[in-house]
Write a protein that holds these residues in place. Structure first.
Motif, PDB file in Angstrom:
ATOM      1  N   SER A  38       6.559  10.528 -48.174  1.00 28.38           N
ATOM      2  CA  SER A  38       7.769   9.906 -47.632  1.00 28.38           C
ATOM      3  C   SER A  38       7.499   8.616 -46.867  1.00 28.38           C
ATOM      4  CB  SER A  38       8.488  10.895 -46.696  1.00 28.38           C
ATOM      5  OG  SER A  38       7.616  11.324 -45.664  1.00 28.38           O
ATOM      6  N   LEU A  39       6.237   8.201 -46.775  1.00 23.78           N
ATOM      7  CA  LEU A  39       5.882   7.084 -45.911  1.00 23.78           C
ATOM      8  C   LEU A  39       4.922   6.114 -46.595  1.00 23.78           C
ATOM      9  CD1 LEU A  39       5.727   5.659 -43.134  1.00 23.78           C
ATOM     10  CD2 LEU A  39       3.986   7.356 -42.481  1.00 23.78           C
ATOM     11  N   ILE A  40       5.305   4.833 -46.590  1.00 23.34           N
ATOM     12  CA  ILE A  40       4.475   3.756 -47.122  1.00 23.34           C
ATOM     13  C   ILE A  40       4.229   2.743 -46.013  1.00 23.34           C
ATOM     14  CG2 ILE A  40       4.316   1.895 -48.834  1.00 23.34           C
ATOM     15  CD1 ILE A  40       6.220   3.466 -50.607  1.00 23.34           C
ATOM     16  N   VAL A  41       3.003   2.266 -45.904  1.00 18.54           N
ATOM     17  CA  VAL A  41       2.652   1.229 -44.934  1.00 18.54           C
ATOM     18  C   VAL A  41       2.163   0.005 -45.703  1.00 18.54           C
ATOM     19  CG1 VAL A  41       1.068   0.568 -43.079  1.00 18.54           C
ATOM     20  CG2 VAL A  41       2.078   2.860 -43.103  1.00 18.54           C
ATOM     21  N   GLY A  42       2.659  -1.165 -45.322  1.00 15.90           N
ATOM     22  CA  GLY A  42       2.251  -2.347 -46.064  1.00 15.90           C
ATOM     23  C   GLY A  42       2.503  -3.644 -45.341  1.00 15.90           C
ATOM     24  N   SER A  43       2.349  -4.725 -46.108  1.00 14.91           N
ATOM     25  CA  SER A  43       2.560  -6.069 -45.575  1.00 14.91           C
ATOM     26  C   SER A  43       4.004  -6.502 -45.816  1.00 14.91           C
ATOM     27  CB  SER A  43       1.587  -7.052 -46.242  1.00 14.91           C
ATOM     28  OG  SER A  43       1.872  -7.179 -47.625  1.00 14.91           O
ATOM     29  N   GLN A  44       4.337  -7.682 -45.322  1.00 15.48           N
ATOM     30  CA  GLN A  44       5.718  -8.155 -45.380  1.00 15.48           C
ATOM     31  C   GLN A  44       6.188  -8.416 -46.812  1.00 15.48           C
ATOM     32  OE1 GLN A  44       6.073 -12.055 -43.558  1.00 15.48           O
ATOM     33  NE2 GLN A  44       4.050 -12.669 -44.284  1.00 15.48           N
ATOM     34  N   PRO A  45       7.401  -7.976 -47.159  1.00 16.78           N
ATOM     35  CA  PRO A  45       8.005  -8.449 -48.406  1.00 16.78           C
ATOM     36  C   PRO A  45       8.218  -9.957 -48.294  1.00 16.78           C
ATOM     37  CG  PRO A  45       9.154  -6.518 -47.562  1.00 16.78           C
ATOM     38  CD  PRO A  45       8.234  -6.992 -46.472  1.00 16.78           C
ATOM     39  N   GLN A  46       7.939 -10.672 -49.366  1.00 15.97           N
ATOM     40  CA  GLN A  46       7.992 -12.133 -49.314  1.00 15.97           C
ATOM     41  C   GLN A  46       9.217 -12.714 -50.006  1.00 15.97           C
ATOM     42  OE1 GLN A  46       4.251 -13.815 -50.629  1.00 15.97           O
ATOM     43  NE2 GLN A  46       3.055 -12.278 -49.536  1.00 15.97           N
ATOM     44  N   LYS A  47       9.848 -11.934 -50.877  1.00 14.59           N
ATOM     45  CA  LYS A  47      10.984 -12.448 -51.631  1.00 14.59           C
ATOM     46  C   LYS A  47      11.840 -11.268 -52.089  1.00 14.59           C
ATOM     47  CE  LYS A  47       8.045 -12.731 -55.774  1.00 14.59           C
ATOM     48  NZ  LYS A  47       6.861 -12.120 -55.158  1.00 14.59           N
ATOM     49  N   PRO A  48      13.098 -11.517 -52.483  1.00 14.37           N
ATOM     50  CA  PRO A  48      13.987 -10.421 -52.878  1.00 14.37           C
ATOM     51  C   PRO A  48      13.423  -9.538 -53.981  1.00 14.37           C
ATOM     52  CG  PRO A  48      15.251 -12.436 -52.564  1.00 14.37           C
ATOM     53  CD  PRO A  48      13.803 -12.823 -52.452  1.00 14.37           C
ATOM     54  N   GLU A  49      12.620 -10.109 -54.887  1.00 12.47           N
ATOM     55  CA  GLU A  49      12.050  -9.309 -55.970  1.00 12.47           C
ATOM     56  C   GLU A  49      11.129  -8.211 -55.444  1.00 12.47           C
ATOM     57  OE1 GLU A  49      13.340 -13.183 -57.660  1.00 12.47           O
ATOM     58  OE2 GLU A  49      12.219 -12.576 -55.861  1.00 12.47           O
ATOM     59  N   ASP A  50      10.520  -8.442 -54.276  1.00 10.28           N
ATOM     60  CA  ASP A  50       9.702  -7.397 -53.671  1.00 10.28           C
ATOM     61  C   ASP A  50      10.547  -6.190 -53.282  1.00 10.28           C
ATOM     62  OD1 ASP A  50       7.475  -8.997 -53.935  1.00 10.28           O
ATOM     63  OD2 ASP A  50       7.508  -9.709 -51.864  1.00 10.28           O
ATOM     64  N   ILE A  51      11.762  -6.450 -52.855  1.00  8.44           N
ATOM     65  CA  ILE A  51      12.673  -5.361 -52.486  1.00  8.44           C
ATOM     66  C   ILE A  51      13.068  -4.567 -53.730  1.00  8.44           C
ATOM     67  CG2 ILE A  51      14.848  -4.780 -51.361  1.00  8.44           C
ATOM     68  CD1 ILE A  51      12.670  -6.025 -49.542  1.00  8.44           C
ATOM     69  N   ASP A  52      13.326  -5.286 -54.834  1.00  7.03           N
ATOM     70  CA  ASP A  52      13.621  -4.601 -56.101  1.00  7.03           C
ATOM     71  C   ASP A  52      12.469  -3.681 -56.499  1.00  7.03           C
ATOM     72  OD1 ASP A  52      16.102  -6.036 -57.857  1.00  7.03           O
ATOM     73  OD2 ASP A  52      15.328  -7.168 -56.166  1.00  7.03           O
ATOM     74  N   HIS A  53      11.241  -4.179 -56.344  1.00  2.63           N
ATOM     75  CA  HIS A  53      10.070  -3.366 -56.700  1.00  2.63           C
ATOM     76  C   HIS A  53       9.991  -2.118 -55.830  1.00  2.63           C
ATOM     77  CE1 HIS A  53       5.946  -2.399 -57.911  1.00  2.63           C
ATOM     78  NE2 HIS A  53       5.743  -2.143 -56.626  1.00  2.63           N
ATOM     79  N   LEU A  54      10.172  -2.271 -54.523  1.00  2.00           N
ATOM     80  CA  LEU A  54      10.084  -1.117 -53.624  1.00  2.00           C
ATOM     81  C   LEU A  54      11.154  -0.080 -53.957  1.00  2.00           C
ATOM     82  CD1 LEU A  54       9.384  -2.890 -50.198  1.00  2.00           C
ATOM     83  CD2 LEU A  54       7.778  -1.563 -51.590  1.00  2.00           C
ATOM     84  N   LYS A  55      12.336  -0.564 -54.301  1.00  9.38           N
ATOM     85  CA  LYS A  55      13.431   0.356 -54.654  1.00  9.38           C
ATOM     86  C   LYS A  55      13.174   1.051 -55.987  1.00  9.38           C
ATOM     87  CE  LYS A  55      17.800   1.904 -54.636  1.00  9.38           C
ATOM     88  NZ  LYS A  55      18.393   2.752 -53.578  1.00  9.38           N
ATOM     89  N   ASN A  56      12.851   0.275 -57.015  1.00  7.22           N
ATOM     90  CA  ASN A  56      12.766   0.809 -58.372  1.00  7.22           C
ATOM     91  C   ASN A  56      11.471   1.549 -58.661  1.00  7.22           C
ATOM     92  OD1 ASN A  56      15.288  -0.376 -58.898  1.00  7.22           O
ATOM     93  ND2 ASN A  56      14.349  -2.288 -59.563  1.00  7.22           N
TER      94      ASN A  56
END
Length: 287
Positions: free
Chosen positions: A104-122
Motif C-alpha cells: 500500500s506504500l510507495i516512496v519515491g522522487s518528485q513527479p516531474q510532469k503530468p504523464e508521471d501521474i498517469d503512470h502512477l495511476k495506471n
C-alpha cells in the motif's frame, strides 16, 4: 552484469544505469524508459523525463543534461552529501524513480510532469500522493506543480502537501506527525496505494514512511528503518524520527530534554506510548 546495448551509465543511489536499464544486484527492478515498460516486478523504478527542457535526448536512448540542469544537480547533490552525510545522489534527468515498500506504500522522487501521474495511476494503482516539498524545492527544478495537481484532480488522485525543509532534521522532526497523519489516513482509506515523495525520495519521504511503519506497524525504529533502506538505498535522519517520537510520547513539562538522552532512546516504545502516539497523530487529520 554486462551492458545492455551501448553503455550510458550513471550512478543513482549506488545503483548503475546502462542504456536506459537499471541493473539490479539482488532484487527484480522496475524501470520505465522512453515510455516503455521494460520489467513489471516490484522494486525500484525510474521514469525517463522526456523532452521537458530538463534533459535532451541523444541517440540510443541516453539523456544529455543541459548545462543549467547539470549545475543544479551538482549543487543539490553537493548539499545532500554535506548536510545529510550520505553517498546517495539524485539525477533529475533520469526522471521519476520510486520503490514499492509495502503493498500500500510507495516512496519515491518528485513527479516531474503530468504523464508521471498517469503512470502512477495506471501502472501502480496510486490513489494518494503526499508531497513533502516546499514551494522553493519545486521551483528549483522547474516543475509545474499546478499541472501536476490538475492531473491528479482529473484522475481522482488525492494530492496532499506537508512541506518540510530539505536537509533540515529539525524541520523534519516538527513536520513528521502531520505528514504521518496524512499518510495513515490515506492508507486506512484503502482506495489505492499512497505515493510519498520529496525531491529525491532519499530523506524526507523515506523518513515519513519509516515513522509510519514504526508508529503504526508494530515495529521498532531499527526494524522499520532496515526494512525500508534494504529496499530503497537512502539515508533518512533517524534522530529526527526519534525526536518526533519523543515529542509525541512525552508531553510532561518536567520531562528530560531529548538532547540529553542517549542515542538509543526512543528507538522503541511501550505499547501505551504507541497507542498515545497513534491517538495524537490521528487527531492531526485535517489540521
Amino acid at each position: 552484469m554486462g551492458a545492455v546495448g551501448n553503455s550510458c551509465c550513471s550512478s543513482v543511489f549506488g545503483i548503475s544505469f546502462e542504456q536506459g536499464v537499471l541493473l539490479p544486484t539482488k532484487k527484480d527492478i522496475v524501470f520505465v524508459c522512453d515510455g516503455s515498460l521494460r520489467s513489471r516486478k516490484t522494486g525500484f523504478s525510474c521514469l525517463a523525463s522526456g523532452d521537458d527542457g530538463v534533459g535532451e535526448r541523444e541517440g540510443g536512448g541516453g539523456v544529455r543534461m543541459s548545462p543549467v540542469s547539470k549545475n543544479r544537480t551538482e549543487e543539490y547533490n553537493s548539499a545532500m552529501r554535506r548536510m545529510m552525510r550520505n553517498p546517495y545522489e539524485y539525477h533529475h534527468d533520469l526522471g521519476m524513480n520510486y520503490t514499492l515498500i509495502t503493498d500500500s506504500l510507495i516512496v519515491g522522487s518528485q513527479p516531474q510532469k503530468p504523464e508521471d501521474i498517469d503512470h502512477l495511476k495506471n501502472e501502480e494503482g496510486v490513489a494518494y500522493i503526499l508531497n513533502l516539498q516546499q514551494d522553493k524545492d519545486v521551483e528549483y527544478w522547474g516543475v509545474d506543480l499546478q499541472l501536476i495537481q490538475r492531473r491528479c484532480e482529473e484522475l481522482r488522485i488525492r494530492h496532499m502537501r506537508r512541506p518540510a525543509r530539505d536537509f533540515d532534521p529539525d524541520s523534519l522532526r516538527r513536520e513528521l506527525p502531520a505528514a504521518v497523519s496524512s499518510l495513515e489516513w490515506a492508507i486506512s482509506e484503502g482506495k489505492g496505494r499512497a505515493y510519498v515523495h520529496c525531491t529525491a525520495g532519499l530523506g524526507r519521504a523515506p523518513a515519513v514512511a519509516i515513522a509510519y511503519m514504526y508508529w503504526f506497524g508494530n515495529m521498532n525504529l531499527d526494524q522499520a528503518y532496515d526494512m525500508l533502506t534494504s529496499k530503497r538505498p537512502c539515508g533518512p535522519n533517524k534522530r529526527a524520527i526519534r525526536g518526533s517520537t519523543y515529542d509525541l510520547a512525552k508531553k510532561d513539562p518536567w520531562k528530560e530534554p531529548f538532547e540529553s538522552l542517549p542515542e538509543f532512546a526512543f528507538c522503541d516504545i511501550a505499547d501505551w506510548e504507541r497507542n498515545l502516539i497513534r491517538d495524537r497523530v490521528r487527531a492531526l487529520r485535517g489540521a
